[in-house]
Design a protein around this motif. Structure first.
Motif, PDB file in Angstrom:
ATOM      1  N   ARG A  17      34.099 -48.073 108.835  1.00 40.72           N
ATOM      2  CA  ARG A  17      34.497 -47.150 109.899  1.00 40.72           C
ATOM      3  C   ARG A  17      34.586 -45.759 109.298  1.00 40.72           C
ATOM      4  O   ARG A  17      34.832 -45.609 108.103  1.00 40.72           O
ATOM      5  CB  ARG A  17      35.838 -47.563 110.466  1.00 40.72           C
ATOM      6  N   GLU A  20      36.834 -44.704 106.253  1.00 39.84           N
ATOM      7  CA  GLU A  20      37.454 -45.845 105.595  1.00 39.84           C
ATOM      8  C   GLU A  20      36.881 -46.078 104.211  1.00 39.84           C
ATOM      9  O   GLU A  20      37.511 -46.663 103.354  1.00 39.84           O
ATOM     10  CB  GLU A  20      37.245 -47.113 106.445  1.00 39.84           C
ATOM     11  N   PHE A  57      38.661 -55.044 125.263  1.00 39.22           N
ATOM     12  CA  PHE A  57      40.089 -54.939 124.942  1.00 39.22           C
ATOM     13  C   PHE A  57      40.776 -53.899 125.802  1.00 39.22           C
ATOM     14  O   PHE A  57      41.951 -54.034 126.142  1.00 39.22           O
ATOM     15  CB  PHE A  57      40.268 -54.563 123.459  1.00 39.22           C
TER      16      PHE A  57
ATOM     17  N   VAL B 123      43.603 -57.575 114.744  1.00 38.81           N
ATOM     18  CA  VAL B 123      42.385 -57.408 115.543  1.00 38.81           C
ATOM     19  C   VAL B 123      42.699 -56.635 116.825  1.00 38.81           C
ATOM     20  O   VAL B 123      41.858 -55.876 117.316  1.00 38.81           O
ATOM     21  CB  VAL B 123      41.740 -58.783 115.825  1.00 38.81           C
ATOM     22  N   ILE B 124      43.903 -56.816 117.352  1.00 38.94           N
ATOM     23  CA  ILE B 124      44.297 -56.024 118.527  1.00 38.94           C
ATOM     24  C   ILE B 124      44.397 -54.552 118.144  1.00 38.94           C
ATOM     25  O   ILE B 124      43.873 -53.668 118.827  1.00 38.94           O
ATOM     26  CB  ILE B 124      45.632 -56.513 119.100  1.00 38.94           C
ATOM     27  N   TYR B 126      43.033 -53.068 115.747  1.00 34.26           N
ATOM     28  CA  TYR B 126      41.704 -52.554 115.353  1.00 34.26           C
ATOM     29  C   TYR B 126      40.883 -52.193 116.585  1.00 34.26           C
ATOM     30  O   TYR B 126      40.326 -51.106 116.672  1.00 34.26           O
ATOM     31  CB  TYR B 126      40.999 -53.628 114.528  1.00 34.26           C
ATOM     32  N   TYR B 127      40.830 -53.092 117.566  1.00 32.00           N
ATOM     33  CA  TYR B 127      39.954 -52.867 118.718  1.00 32.00           C
ATOM     34  C   TYR B 127      40.638 -52.069 119.819  1.00 32.00           C
ATOM     35  O   TYR B 127      40.027 -51.237 120.469  1.00 32.00           O
ATOM     36  CB  TYR B 127      39.492 -54.211 119.302  1.00 32.00           C
ATOM     37  N   PHE B 128      41.899 -52.339 120.038  1.00 28.45           N
ATOM     38  CA  PHE B 128      42.573 -51.735 121.185  1.00 28.45           C
ATOM     39  C   PHE B 128      43.005 -50.295 120.912  1.00 28.45           C
ATOM     40  O   PHE B 128      42.948 -49.446 121.789  1.00 28.45           O
ATOM     41  CB  PHE B 128      43.797 -52.581 121.551  1.00 28.45           C
ATOM     42  N   GLU B 129      43.445 -50.065 119.664  1.00 29.02           N
ATOM     43  CA  GLU B 129      43.990 -48.746 119.385  1.00 29.02           C
ATOM     44  C   GLU B 129      43.302 -48.017 118.241  1.00 29.02           C
ATOM     45  O   GLU B 129      43.761 -46.961 117.836  1.00 29.02           O
ATOM     46  CB  GLU B 129      45.494 -48.858 119.071  1.00 29.02           C
ATOM     47  N   ASP B 130      42.217 -48.602 117.720  1.00 22.53           N
ATOM     48  CA  ASP B 130      41.482 -47.955 116.624  1.00 22.53           C
ATOM     49  C   ASP B 130      42.399 -47.586 115.464  1.00 22.53           C
ATOM     50  O   ASP B 130      42.221 -46.544 114.824  1.00 22.53           O
ATOM     51  CB  ASP B 130      40.762 -46.700 117.120  1.00 22.53           C
ATOM     52  N   PHE B 131      43.369 -48.436 115.188  1.00 18.18           N
ATOM     53  CA  PHE B 131      44.207 -48.195 114.010  1.00 18.18           C
ATOM     54  C   PHE B 131      43.335 -48.296 112.770  1.00 18.18           C
ATOM     55  O   PHE B 131      42.423 -49.116 112.697  1.00 18.18           O
ATOM     56  CB  PHE B 131      45.305 -49.264 113.920  1.00 18.18           C
ATOM     57  N   SER B 132      43.623 -47.452 111.795  1.00 16.46           N
ATOM     58  CA  SER B 132      42.913 -47.559 110.523  1.00 16.46           C
ATOM     59  C   SER B 132      43.453 -48.773 109.758  1.00 16.46           C
ATOM     60  O   SER B 132      44.522 -49.301 110.090  1.00 16.46           O
ATOM     61  CB  SER B 132      43.130 -46.292 109.692  1.00 16.46           C
TER      62      SER B 132
END
Lengths: 253, 176
Positions: A17, A20, A57, B123-124, B126-132
Motif C-alpha cells: 500500500r 507501507e 465493506f 481485515v475490517i 484494513y478494508y473499511f477504514e484504510d488503517f495502516s
C-alpha cells in the motif's frame, strides 16, 4: 543490486500500500513488475480485488435514528452521574449530621443528684441578706442590696429571674403555703419614677419599697396572703412605705 | 489548526464519527442491533474518558479502540460458533472468478463472522477504514509482523468465500 524474485515480489504485492514499503523495497518491486508480466497481472488482480472488497465493506446502512439515540443515552448517563453526585453529597452531609448528633447525644452528662441536694442545702443556708448579696456578687458579678427585714429562714430560692424581659435578682420566700417574691429592680434597667404598690388580683398583691440608702434600686414584692408580715423577721422589721409612691430622683441616683 | 478547545466535546465526536463507528461495530458483530448498542456504549465510555483524549487528531483510532474493547468485553464468555479453525484459513487462492462477482452483503457478513476476532478486526480496519499496518498494530497492541500475517490469512479467507470461482458457482446454487 540483485533483482527481486517473483516469490518475494508476490509477498510485497500483498502488502504494497502507498507508504507501507521502504523506498528501497518499493523501487525494487517497481523494477520487477516492469519486467515480469506474471507478477504485474497478479498485482493488478490484487488491486482490483482489494478495491472490490473495500467497496463491499463500505456499503453499510447506518440506522437513521442512531445519532438521536446516542445523544439520548449520553444525556441519561450525565443525569445519572449528577444524581449519583447529589446522593453522595447528601450521604456525606447525613453522615456528618449523624456524627454531630451522636457526639451531642453521647456527650450528655448524667445528672448529679447528690449535687442537687448539696446545692439546695447551700441555697437554704444562705440564710441572711449578706450571704445572698455575696452569692450574687460571686455568681453574677452583680452588686445588690438584699432586704434586711425579711426572715431568711423562709428563703427557698434566689437567682436572676425574668422580669418583663430583663434579668433581675429575685428572692423567693415561702411560708405556710404563701409566697413572696422580691424583685430587685435597678434604675439602669427600668424607669422607676412614680412606681406605686397595687392591690393586684387573683390573690396576689404588689408592694413597691425603696431600698434603704440606695436610691438607684427598688424592691418590687409580689406576695400572696393578706400581708407581708408573715415573711418578715420581727426583730428587724422596717416599716414599709407602701402607702406612698416610690419616687426615684434622677438627681440623687 | 485543529479543533478549537471549546468544540472538543463528546457531541462533536458523535457527529464526526458515529457512522464510521457503527460500520466498524456492524462488521465486528454481524448484527445491526448489536452494532447499534455497541456504538452507543462506545460513546458513553468516551464521554466518561474524554479527559484522556489528549490529541484530538487521534480521536478516530481512540474511539475505535474503545469500541473494540467494549466488544471484546461482551464476547469474553461467549462461545463463538461457526468460526473456522485458524489452520483452515488458506493462502490466497489463484482461482478468482472473472469478472469479479458482486459481493452480497449477507455473504460478507457470514464470511467475517467465520473469522476469529483476532483476524476479523485487522481485515475490517484494513478494508473499511484504510488503517495502516502500523495503526492496526497499535490498535490491537500486537507487532506489525503479526498484523501482516493475520491480514494475509483473513484476506485469503474472504477472497475464497466471496470471489473464488468455486464459491461463486456454489453460491449460484450449482452442485459441484
Amino acid at each position: 543490486m540483485q533483482a527481486m524474485k517473483c516469490d518475494t515480489a508476490r509477498v510485497l504485492i500483498e502488502f504494497s500500500r502507498p507508504g507501507e514499503l521502504e523506498s528501497g523495497e518499493a523501487g525494487l518491486l517497481d523494477a520487477h513488475l516492469a519486467a515480469c508480466a506474471h507478477c504485474r497481472n497478479f498485482a493488478d488482480q490484487q488491486r482490483r480485488m482489494d478495491t472490490h472488497v473495500r467497496e463491499a465493506f463500505r456499503k453499510v446502512a447506518v440506522p437513521p435514528q442512531l445519532r438521536r439515540e446516542i445523544f439520548s443515552r449520553l444525556g441519561r448517563q450525565r443525569r445519572r452521574a449528577r444524581t449519583r453526585l447529589l446522593i453522595g453529597v447528601a450521604a456525606c452531609l447525613l453522615a456528618l449530621l449523624t456524627a454531630w448528633g451522636l457526639s451531642i447525644y453521647l456527650g450528655r452528662s448524667k445528672p448529679d443528684l447528690s449535687r442537687l441536694v448539696h446545692d439546695r442545702y447551700v441555697e437554704k443556708t444562705a440564710s441572711s441578706a449578706e450571704k445572698v448579696e455575696n452569692w450574687f456578687a460571686i455568681r453574677y458579678g452583680r452588686t445588690i442590696t438584699a432586704p434586711r427585714d425579711f426572715d431568711y429562714n423562709l428563703l427557698v430560692h434566689r437567682d436572676l429571674a425574668d422580669f418583663q424581659g430583663k434579668q433581675v435578682p429575685m428572692l423567693l420566700f415561702v411560708r405556710a403555703g404563701e409566697e413572696a417574691r422580691v424583685y430587685v429592680l435597678s434604675r439602669n434597667q427600668f424607669d422607676l419614677a412614680d412606681l406605686h404598690s397595687t392591690s393586684g388580683s387573683l390573690g396576689y398583691k404588689v408592694e413597691v419599697r425603696r431600698v434603704p440608702d440606695n436610691l438607684r434600686c427598688v424592691y418590687v414584692i409580689l406576695y400572696s396572703g393578706s400581708s407581708l408580715k408573715p415573711f418578715l423577721d420581727e426583730r428587724k422589721h422596717i416599716p414599709s412605705s407602701d402607702s406612698a409612691a416610690v419616687s426615684v430622683s434622677p438627681s440623687t441616683g | 489548526m485543529g479543533v478549537p478547545q471549546s468544540l472538543r466535546t463528546v457531541e462533536k465526536l458523535v457527529d464526526d464519527y458515529y457512522a464510521l463507528l457503527y460500520g466498524f461495530a456492524f462488521h465486528l458483530t454481524g448484527s445491526p442491533s448489536e452494532a447499534e448498542d455497541l456504538t452507543q456504549e462506545a460513546f458513553c465510555r468516551a464521554q466518561l474518558k474524554l479527559g484522556q483524549l489528549r490529541d484530538w487528531n487521534r480521536a478516530k483510532p481512540w474511539l475505535f479502540s474503545i469500541l473494540r474493547n467494549a466488544y471484546l468485553h461482551h464476547i469474553r464468555d461467549e462461545k463463538r460458533l461457526h468460526q473456522v479453525s485458524l489452520d483452515n484459513l488458506s493462502e490466497p487462492s489463484e482461482s478468482i472468478a472473472e469478472p469479479l462477482p458482486e459481493i452480497d452483503p449477507e455473504q460478507l457478513r457470514q464470511a467475517l463472522q467465520e473469522l476469529p476476532e483476532a483476524y476479523r478486526t485487522p481485515v475490517i480496519l484494513y478494508y473499511f477504514e484504510d488503517f495502516s499496518y502500523r495503526d492496526i498494530a497499535e490498535e490491537m497492541n500486537v507487532p506489525m509482523g503479526t498484523v501482516m500475517s493475520r491480514l494475509a490469512r483473513a484476506k485469503g479467507h474472504l477472497r475464497q468465500r466471496l470471489l473464488s470461482g468455486r464459491n461463486v458457482r456454489q453460491n449460484a446454487g450449482d452442485e459441484v
